[in-house]
Design a protein around this motif. Structure first.
Motif, PDB file in Angstrom:
ATOM      1  N   GLN A  88       0.886  -1.172  -0.006  1.00 29.25           N
ATOM      2  CA  GLN A  88       0.004   0.178   0.285  1.00 29.25           C
ATOM      3  C   GLN A  88       0.684   1.340   0.086  1.00 29.25           C
ATOM      4  OE1 GLN A  88       0.326  -1.905   2.672  1.00 29.25           O
ATOM      5  NE2 GLN A  88       0.476  -0.828   4.508  1.00 29.25           N
ATOM      6  N   LEU A  89       2.140   1.248   0.189  1.00 35.62           N
ATOM      7  CA  LEU A  89       3.030   2.510   0.182  1.00 35.62           C
ATOM      8  C   LEU A  89       3.190   2.761  -1.147  1.00 35.62           C
ATOM      9  CD1 LEU A  89       5.755   1.382   2.782  1.00 35.62           C
ATOM     10  CD2 LEU A  89       3.301   2.436   3.126  1.00 35.62           C
ATOM     11  N   ARG A  90       3.317   4.041  -1.265  1.00 32.18           N
ATOM     12  CA  ARG A  90       3.582   4.797  -2.737  1.00 32.18           C
ATOM     13  C   ARG A  90       4.884   5.468  -2.644  1.00 32.18           C
ATOM     14  NH1 ARG A  90      -1.558   7.682  -4.820  1.00 32.18           N
ATOM     15  NH2 ARG A  90      -1.310   8.722  -3.054  1.00 32.18           N
ATOM     16  N   ALA A  91       5.625   5.607  -3.640  1.00 30.71           N
ATOM     17  CA  ALA A  91       6.814   6.337  -3.459  1.00 30.71           C
ATOM     18  C   ALA A  91       6.342   7.889  -3.763  1.00 30.71           C
ATOM     19  CB  ALA A  91       7.544   6.131  -4.744  1.00 30.71           C
ATOM     20  N   THR A 115      11.945   5.776  -9.104  1.00 32.40           N
ATOM     21  CA  THR A 115      12.375   5.806  -8.030  1.00 32.40           C
ATOM     22  C   THR A 115      11.310   5.397  -6.903  1.00 32.40           C
ATOM     23  OG1 THR A 115      13.583   7.093  -6.185  1.00 32.40           O
ATOM     24  CG2 THR A 115      11.642   8.084  -7.347  1.00 32.40           C
ATOM     25  N   GLY A 116      11.700   4.787  -5.913  1.00 34.83           N
ATOM     26  CA  GLY A 116      10.928   4.284  -5.078  1.00 34.83           C
ATOM     27  C   GLY A 116      11.353   3.478  -3.843  1.00 34.83           C
ATOM     28  N   PRO A 117      10.661   2.641  -3.127  1.00 34.18           N
ATOM     29  CA  PRO A 117      11.101   1.757  -1.906  1.00 34.18           C
ATOM     30  C   PRO A 117      12.240   1.068  -2.055  1.00 34.18           C
ATOM     31  CG  PRO A 117       8.710   1.353  -2.179  1.00 34.18           C
ATOM     32  CD  PRO A 117       9.266   2.244  -3.707  1.00 34.18           C
ATOM     33  N   GLY A 118      12.965   0.758  -0.857  1.00 37.28           N
ATOM     34  CA  GLY A 118      14.234   0.225  -1.153  1.00 37.28           C
ATOM     35  C   GLY A 118      13.761  -1.503  -0.998  1.00 37.28           C
ATOM     36  N   SER A 119      14.865  -2.233  -0.432  1.00 44.70           N
ATOM     37  CA  SER A 119      14.608  -3.642  -0.597  1.00 44.70           C
ATOM     38  C   SER A 119      14.736  -4.381   0.967  1.00 44.70           C
ATOM     39  CB  SER A 119      16.080  -4.303  -1.249  1.00 44.70           C
ATOM     40  OG  SER A 119      17.236  -3.793  -0.896  1.00 44.70           O
ATOM     41  N   SER A 120      14.213  -3.649   1.878  1.00 42.67           N
ATOM     42  CA  SER A 120      14.118  -4.194   3.154  1.00 42.67           C
ATOM     43  C   SER A 120      12.926  -5.123   2.970  1.00 42.67           C
ATOM     44  CB  SER A 120      13.820  -3.255   4.276  1.00 42.67           C
ATOM     45  OG  SER A 120      12.735  -2.330   3.944  1.00 42.67           O
ATOM     46  N   THR A 126       4.833   0.951  -4.371  1.00 40.24           N
ATOM     47  CA  THR A 126       4.783   1.058  -5.860  1.00 40.24           C
ATOM     48  C   THR A 126       6.074   2.216  -6.024  1.00 40.24           C
ATOM     49  OG1 THR A 126       3.076   2.865  -5.524  1.00 40.24           O
ATOM     50  CG2 THR A 126       2.531   0.749  -6.413  1.00 40.24           C
ATOM     51  N   PHE A 127       6.827   1.994  -7.127  1.00 39.37           N
ATOM     52  CA  PHE A 127       7.824   3.046  -7.825  1.00 39.37           C
ATOM     53  C   PHE A 127       7.025   3.957  -8.551  1.00 39.37           C
ATOM     54  CE2 PHE A 127      10.981   0.645  -6.115  1.00 39.37           C
ATOM     55  CZ  PHE A 127      12.236   1.163  -6.388  1.00 39.37           C
ATOM     56  N   ALA A 128       7.575   5.136  -8.739  1.00 41.49           N
ATOM     57  CA  ALA A 128       7.029   6.184  -9.623  1.00 41.49           C
ATOM     58  C   ALA A 128       8.143   6.542 -10.665  1.00 41.49           C
ATOM     59  CB  ALA A 128       6.649   7.605  -8.619  1.00 41.49           C
ATOM     60  N   ALA A 129       7.729   6.776 -11.608  1.00 38.21           N
ATOM     61  CA  ALA A 129       8.593   7.357 -12.867  1.00 38.21           C
ATOM     62  C   ALA A 129       8.417   8.908 -12.805  1.00 38.21           C
ATOM     63  CB  ALA A 129       8.210   6.700 -14.249  1.00 38.21           C
ATOM     64  N   ILE A 130       9.285   9.857 -12.458  1.00 43.01           N
ATOM     65  CA  ILE A 130       9.162  11.503 -12.562  1.00 43.01           C
ATOM     66  C   ILE A 130      10.277  11.971 -13.155  1.00 43.01           C
ATOM     67  CG2 ILE A 130       8.243  10.984 -10.303  1.00 43.01           C
ATOM     68  CD1 ILE A 130      10.886  11.877  -9.067  1.00 43.01           C
ATOM     69  N   LYS A 131      10.297  13.030 -13.694  1.00 41.85           N
ATOM     70  CA  LYS A 131      11.118  14.113 -14.257  1.00 41.85           C
ATOM     71  C   LYS A 131      12.065  14.484 -12.983  1.00 41.85           C
ATOM     72  CE  LYS A 131      10.050  13.626 -18.614  1.00 41.85           C
ATOM     73  NZ  LYS A 131       9.493  14.898 -19.609  1.00 41.85           N
ATOM     74  N   VAL A 142       5.704  11.235 -14.627  1.00 37.63           N
ATOM     75  CA  VAL A 142       5.313  10.658 -15.919  1.00 37.63           C
ATOM     76  C   VAL A 142       4.361   9.471 -15.614  1.00 37.63           C
ATOM     77  CG1 VAL A 142       6.299   9.546 -17.969  1.00 37.63           C
ATOM     78  CG2 VAL A 142       7.571  11.267 -16.660  1.00 37.63           C
ATOM     79  N   LYS A 143       4.475   8.787 -14.595  1.00 37.28           N
ATOM     80  CA  LYS A 143       3.789   7.622 -14.480  1.00 37.28           C
ATOM     81  C   LYS A 143       3.624   7.423 -12.843  1.00 37.28           C
ATOM     82  CE  LYS A 143       3.047   2.888 -16.279  1.00 37.28           C
ATOM     83  NZ  LYS A 143       3.359   1.702 -17.012  1.00 37.28           N
ATOM     84  N   PRO A 144       2.868   7.526 -12.258  1.00 40.51           N
ATOM     85  CA  PRO A 144       2.983   7.830 -10.604  1.00 40.51           C
ATOM     86  C   PRO A 144       3.087   6.213 -10.100  1.00 40.51           C
ATOM     87  CG  PRO A 144       0.733   8.290 -11.286  1.00 40.51           C
ATOM     88  CD  PRO A 144       1.328   8.434 -12.680  1.00 40.51           C
ATOM     89  N   GLU A 145       2.566   5.403 -10.716  1.00 42.50           N
ATOM     90  CA  GLU A 145       2.790   4.036 -10.182  1.00 42.50           C
ATOM     91  C   GLU A 145       3.138   2.986 -11.367  1.00 42.50           C
ATOM     92  OE1 GLU A 145      -1.063   2.585  -8.193  1.00 42.50           O
ATOM     93  OE2 GLU A 145      -0.578   4.069  -6.504  1.00 42.50           O
ATOM     94  N   ALA A 146       4.627   2.978 -11.313  1.00 39.92           N
ATOM     95  CA  ALA A 146       5.048   2.466 -12.624  1.00 39.92           C
ATOM     96  C   ALA A 146       5.229   0.868 -12.289  1.00 39.92           C
ATOM     97  CB  ALA A 146       6.371   3.008 -12.808  1.00 39.92           C
TER      98      ALA A 146
END
Length: 387
Positions: A88-91, A115-120, A126-131, A142-146
């Protein structure tokens, strides 16, 4: 707003050979490439004579904005340590647009990142694609939930050894359990056909996994070791979900299996010595080996593990270790754009795409080359660091 980039040598990430042409930019998009434009008399003209014009580089996997420039432990927002399963977490709810590492990336010609959450966590969110430039993350997206981040190997075991995960088997079991529940949840939602009385009880975690089950976004699997890579592939097949593989440190040990899997690979970070057991086979040869075998390869810094602006130097090291230069170029432009599902907007210089460019005074892979200017949406990136 109109702009013409005139007289540069264009490396478009589509054609192997560069060519000389002008680029007409209108309203933040590439309107035309050639020389016979209908640009207005008031259009800004950028003299690119003697310069190489590259598409803005793209990073398929990192954590800047959540962990980056001059950030101590208390400023880190990329790992959630209270629960190993947090889809449920969002970058976008943690990214800090004023993290200067984003501006450093842009000034270095990296104009789009995922960019988004680490690997713990087994499931991290979710990762987000951003400028890489902006003041509001919603406008930068560019894509809030990639993609939905998942992780295998040492990190979940280390972070949650006292909370139910002490082996690779328990990591896989946790993931399977959530995917089973999410699949059932989605099936009930679909069967309800909009009838509130028939809908399953709302569950935020399962709701967040619905786009994965519906194949709208992939699982983004942190996996270094060969057995972890293949576990990710196995589980994705079991549940018929999309998958991208991140890091792929031991990919060269299982080339045939990765060719058969036919999923996008993001390889790195490779600078530095192996800091743990599962990195023992880290090598600059890996991207080239997998690329030559026909795999879809991107190269990553995993920023801030390696500074984002050094992305092109990571590709240069792969070239020095045998990777085809054009494939290495694509591995930091169009391939990562495809990897994160945004190739319709970024990753190459083509009509209709975002006007994101890096103008350089030499070869992309040369240490002596400087980024003379970077543009995002046709607007030049400025250094705004406050000293």
């Amino acid at each position: 707003m109109e702009m013409v980039i005139r007289g540069g040598k264009i490396f478009d990430a589509v054609h192997r050979e560069p060519y000389s042409a002008d680029i007409w930019v209108k309203d933040g998009k590439i309107a035309q490439i050639g020389g016979d434009f209908a640009a207005s008399a008031g259009a800004e003209v950028v003299d690119a004579s003697g310069l190489n014009v590259y598409p803005g580089m793209v990073e398929a996997h990192g954590h800047i904005g959540l962990d980056g420039w001059a950030i101590g432990y208390e400023g880190q927002d990329y790992n959630e340590y209270n629960d190993p399963v947090t889809p449920q977490l969002r970058a976008i709810d943690g990214i800090n647009p004023f993290d200067y590492s984003l501006r450093d990336a842009a000034l270095g010609g990296v104009t789009t990142i995922c960019t988004g959450p680490g690997s713990s966590n087994v499931i991290g969110g979710t990762f987000a694609a951003i400028k890489t430039v902006g003041t509001c993350v919603d406008d930068m997206c560019v894509k809030p939930e990639a993609a939905m981040k998942i992780a295998f190997g040492e990190n979940p075991k280390r972070c949650y050894k006292d909370k139910g995960i002490s082996s690779r088997m328990s990591t896989a079991a946790k993931l399977r359990e959530m995917l089973f529940k999410a699949r059932e949840y989605v099936a009930k939602m679909d069967a309800a056909n909009g009838d509130p009385a028939k809908m399953p009880a709302f569950d935020l975690r399962l709701h967040a996994l619905a786009p994965v089950i519906r194949r709208e976004i992939p699982l983004k699997a942190h996996a270094h070791q060969a057995n972890d890579i293949l576990t990710a592939v196995r589980i994705a097949k079991e549940f018929d979900v999309k998958l991208t593989l991140e890091h792929v440190t031991e990919g060269a040990l299982i080339v045939d299996e990765l060719v058969r899997a036919n999923v996008p690979l993001a390889i790195g970070p490779t600078f530095g010595q192996p800091s743990k057991y599962e990195l023992q086979h880290k090598s600059w040869k890996t991207p080239g080996i997998l690329s030559k075998a026909g795999c879809h390869v991107s190269i990553i810094t995993d920023s801030p593990v390696t500074e984002q602006a050094h992305l092109r130097f990571c590709a240069a090291m792969a070239v020095d270790s045998g990777m085809d230069p054009f494939e290495a170029f694509k591995a930091i432009t169009i391939h990562p754009a495809e990897h994160i599902g945004i190739a319709g907007r970024v990753g190459s210089i083509e009509v209709g795409k975002d006007a994101d460019f890096a103008l350089m005074d030499g070869d992309l892979f040369s240490l002596s080359t400087h980024v003379v200017a970077a543009y995002i949406g046709g607007v030049r990136v400025r250094d705004t660091k406050q000293n």
